[in-house]
Enzyme design. Structure first.
Site, mmCIF file in Angstrom:
data_model
loop_
_atom_site.group_PDB
_atom_site.id
_atom_site.type_symbol
_atom_site.label_atom_id
_atom_site.label_comp_id
_atom_site.label_asym_id
_atom_site.label_seq_id
_atom_site.Cartn_x
_atom_site.Cartn_y
_atom_site.Cartn_z
ATOM 1 N N GLY A 194 0.816 -1.204 0.000
ATOM 2 C CA GLY A 194 0.000 0.000 0.000
ATOM 3 C C GLY A 194 0.849 1.253 0.000
ATOM 4 O O GLY A 194 2.069 1.195 0.187
ATOM 5 N N CYS B 283 5.501 -5.512 2.038
ATOM 6 C CA CYS B 283 5.573 -4.072 1.766
ATOM 7 C C CYS B 283 4.985 -3.269 2.929
ATOM 8 O O CYS B 283 5.505 -3.307 4.026
ATOM 9 C CB CYS B 283 4.900 -3.768 0.436
ATOM 10 S SG CYS B 283 5.276 -2.124 -0.208
ATOM 11 N N LEU B 284 3.888 -2.538 2.721
ATOM 12 C CA LEU B 284 3.279 -1.796 3.822
ATOM 13 C C LEU B 284 2.824 -2.745 4.914
ATOM 14 O O LEU B 284 2.882 -2.420 6.109
ATOM 15 C CB LEU B 284 2.102 -0.960 3.313
ATOM 16 C CG LEU B 284 1.409 -0.071 4.346
ATOM 17 C CD1 LEU B 284 2.373 0.978 4.910
ATOM 18 C CD2 LEU B 284 0.186 0.616 3.744
ATOM 19 N N ASN C 114 8.710 -1.477 -4.207
ATOM 20 C CA ASN C 114 8.011 -0.202 -4.376
ATOM 21 C C ASN C 114 7.676 0.344 -2.996
ATOM 22 O O ASN C 114 6.585 0.115 -2.474
ATOM 23 C CB ASN C 114 6.740 -0.361 -5.216
ATOM 24 C CG ASN C 114 5.965 0.940 -5.318
ATOM 25 O OD1 ASN C 114 6.476 1.996 -4.986
ATOM 26 N ND2 ASN C 114 4.720 0.866 -5.758
ATOM 27 N N GLY D 227 8.842 3.708 0.030
ATOM 28 C CA GLY D 227 9.657 4.848 0.407
ATOM 29 C C GLY D 227 9.939 4.915 1.892
ATOM 30 O O GLY D 227 10.592 5.853 2.360
ATOM 31 N N PHE D 228 9.441 3.920 2.656
ATOM 32 C CA PHE D 228 9.669 3.854 4.100
ATOM 33 C C PHE D 228 10.230 2.489 4.447
ATOM 34 O O PHE D 228 10.122 1.536 3.665
ATOM 35 C CB PHE D 228 8.361 4.098 4.858
ATOM 36 C CG PHE D 228 7.816 5.491 4.689
ATOM 37 C CD1 PHE D 228 8.062 6.457 5.659
ATOM 38 C CD2 PHE D 228 7.068 5.833 3.579
ATOM 39 C CE1 PHE D 228 7.560 7.743 5.505
ATOM 40 C CE2 PHE D 228 6.571 7.110 3.411
ATOM 41 C CZ PHE D 228 6.821 8.071 4.374
ATOM 42 N N HIS E 208 8.063 -7.207 -2.904
ATOM 43 C CA HIS E 208 6.843 -7.749 -3.508
ATOM 44 C C HIS E 208 7.095 -9.144 -4.071
ATOM 45 O O HIS E 208 7.535 -9.272 -5.220
ATOM 46 C CB HIS E 208 6.361 -6.838 -4.645
ATOM 47 C CG HIS E 208 5.699 -5.584 -4.187
ATOM 48 N ND1 HIS E 208 4.362 -5.327 -4.407
ATOM 49 C CD2 HIS E 208 6.190 -4.514 -3.514
ATOM 50 C CE1 HIS E 208 4.059 -4.141 -3.890
ATOM 51 N NE2 HIS E 208 5.148 -3.630 -3.347
ATOM 52 N N GLU F 9 5.005 -11.281 -5.101
ATOM 53 C CA GLU F 9 4.099 -11.583 -6.225
ATOM 54 C C GLU F 9 4.594 -10.955 -7.518
ATOM 55 O O GLU F 9 4.128 -11.290 -8.606
ATOM 56 C CB GLU F 9 2.686 -11.090 -5.893
ATOM 57 C CG GLU F 9 2.371 -9.667 -6.274
ATOM 58 C CD GLU F 9 3.116 -8.607 -5.474
ATOM 59 O OE1 GLU F 9 3.193 -7.456 -5.915
ATOM 60 O OE2 GLU F 9 3.627 -8.934 -4.377
#
Length: 399
Positions: A262, A289-290, A331, A333-334, A374, A376
């Protein structure tokens, strides 16, 4: 070659058009908050959009990038020089529509040379109101972002005064502290039990195993290929909004819980992190990810903003358990600060070989694991598909 000139605190970059057709296009302007301005030609929608300007180094899969909800709030620079040459196909979208605020490329193809394409990439973005600037020196822009860090910008597909655009860029919301996940999440719960499908016609999909597990997936900005991958390993899925309570999740009697990718800053997601904390020990959990960052917060850790983030399909990650290096799709940025985690309760499982940032961890006493990247893919390599198999094994062991 690009050339720069300074004046009134504005640094302008111009590059000769890549084709004769582009000389007939309307002007487009990208203005950054630090006063740097790039002037080119306009494709896509003739509108103005603001966002954080970031770059992606993947050499293919641009439509998947356009439609990844993780790019909400961002203007994306693609480092591969020619974009749009294979058009757009409905089968390649990772969501119902593009989520990028704008697109920056060296050369944008007006043609679609691909038997699978439904329309040109230009038409695909125009209909969705996404502006495109082409004919600029993307190498200079990416180097600028690498040295200064990603920053806010305004992309105008209808030209405009660079100074005014720069001022609007400075007034745009900062990504730090911005909750975008709840904005892009599904509003209603839904089931995913469709036939197993391939990500593309070239992908071989084996006959899936019998559906044995029910996975409740939190949608923080979920890509369709996540659903495909879980279905391919024998899972039935219930997708729930980002704000769903742990009580409501457990009422669905899940075999396991999945936390999706996300956009935005994870720190404002205090509510989702608190609900995930209540789920630890109640069901196996897999986050990416998120979802990885939310698990870090749920485990008592902290997150921080990277200088220019990780976005691309070629990032090397060391699996510390197997000793193997995986080439992965990123993907974000944190990142989660490993020093903020309690290493008496947590094992670090994956590290980024480019900058040694944390890429994965698992809890020692509970069936919980996560990765920052990611697995996937779409686009990207398949090195990390095994993580979905590990999730299935974990659910089987805790059935």
């Amino acid at each position: 070659m690009g050339r720069a000139r300074c004046g009134a605190h504005v640094v302008k970059w111009r590059l000769a058009p890549a084709s004769e057709e582009q000389t007939l296009l309307n002007p487009a302007v990208l203005a950054l908050e630090d006063g740097t301005v790039f002037e080119g030609q306009s494709f896509g929608a003739p509108v103005e959009r603001a966002g954080e300007v970031v770059f992606n180094t993947a050499i293919t899969g641009y439509q998947e990038v356009f439609t990844d909800p993780s790019y909400s709030g961002q203007i994306v620079v693609l480092t591969y020089p020619q974009i749009g040459n294979y058009g757009a196909s409905a089968a390649d979208s990772e969501a119902a529509h593009p989520y990028i605020e704008g697109l920056v490329v060296r050369e944008f193809s007006p043609l679609a040379s691909n038997w699978r394409s439904d329309q040109t990439a230009r038409e695909f973005l125009s209909v969705s109101g996404v502006p495109v600037i082409t004919g600029i020196d993307t190498r200079a822009l990416v180097r600028h972002l690498r040295s200064r860090g990603v920053m806010r910008g305004v992309l105008s597909g209808e030209g405009g005064d660079p100074k005014d655009l720069m001022e609007r860029a400075r007034k745009a919301p900062s990504m730090a502290g911005l909750d975008l996940a709840t904005r892009v999440s599904t509003k209603e719960r839904y089931e995913w039990s469709s036939a197993v499908e391939a990500c593309s016609p070239s992908q071989h999909v084996a006959t899936p195993p019998e559906t044995r597990f029910h996975v409740v997936a939190y949608d923080f900005g979920m890509k369709r290929n996540i659903l495909r991958r879980l279905a391919q390993v024998g899972c039935r899925l219930t997708v729930v909004p980002a704000g769903t309570s742990a009580k409501d999740v457990l009422a669905l009697k899940p075999s396991g819980v999945f936390l999706s990718n996300g956009p935005g800053d994870p720190e404002p997601l205090v509510g989702p992190a608190g609900e995930v904390r209540k789920l630890i020990g109640k069901a196996p959990i897999f986050g990416i990810c998120l979802g990885h960052q939310i698990l870090g917060l749920a485990a008592g850790g902290k997150t921080y903003k990277l200088k220019f983030g990780h976005r691309g399909a070629n990032h090397p990650v060391l699996n510390k358990i197997t000793g193997r290096v995986e080439i992965t799709s990123h993907n974000h940025g944190f990142a989660v600060d490993p020093d903020s985690l309690n290493l008496n309760e947590i094992d670090i499982t994956h590290m980024n070989l480019n900058d040694e940032t944390l890429e994965g961890f698992r809890l020692r006493n509970h069936p919980v694991f996560c990765v920052q990247y990611h697995p996937e893919a779409a686009p990207g390599p398949h090195d990390s598909h095994y993580l979905f198999d590990e999730f299935v094994k974990l659910m089987g062991a805790h059935a």
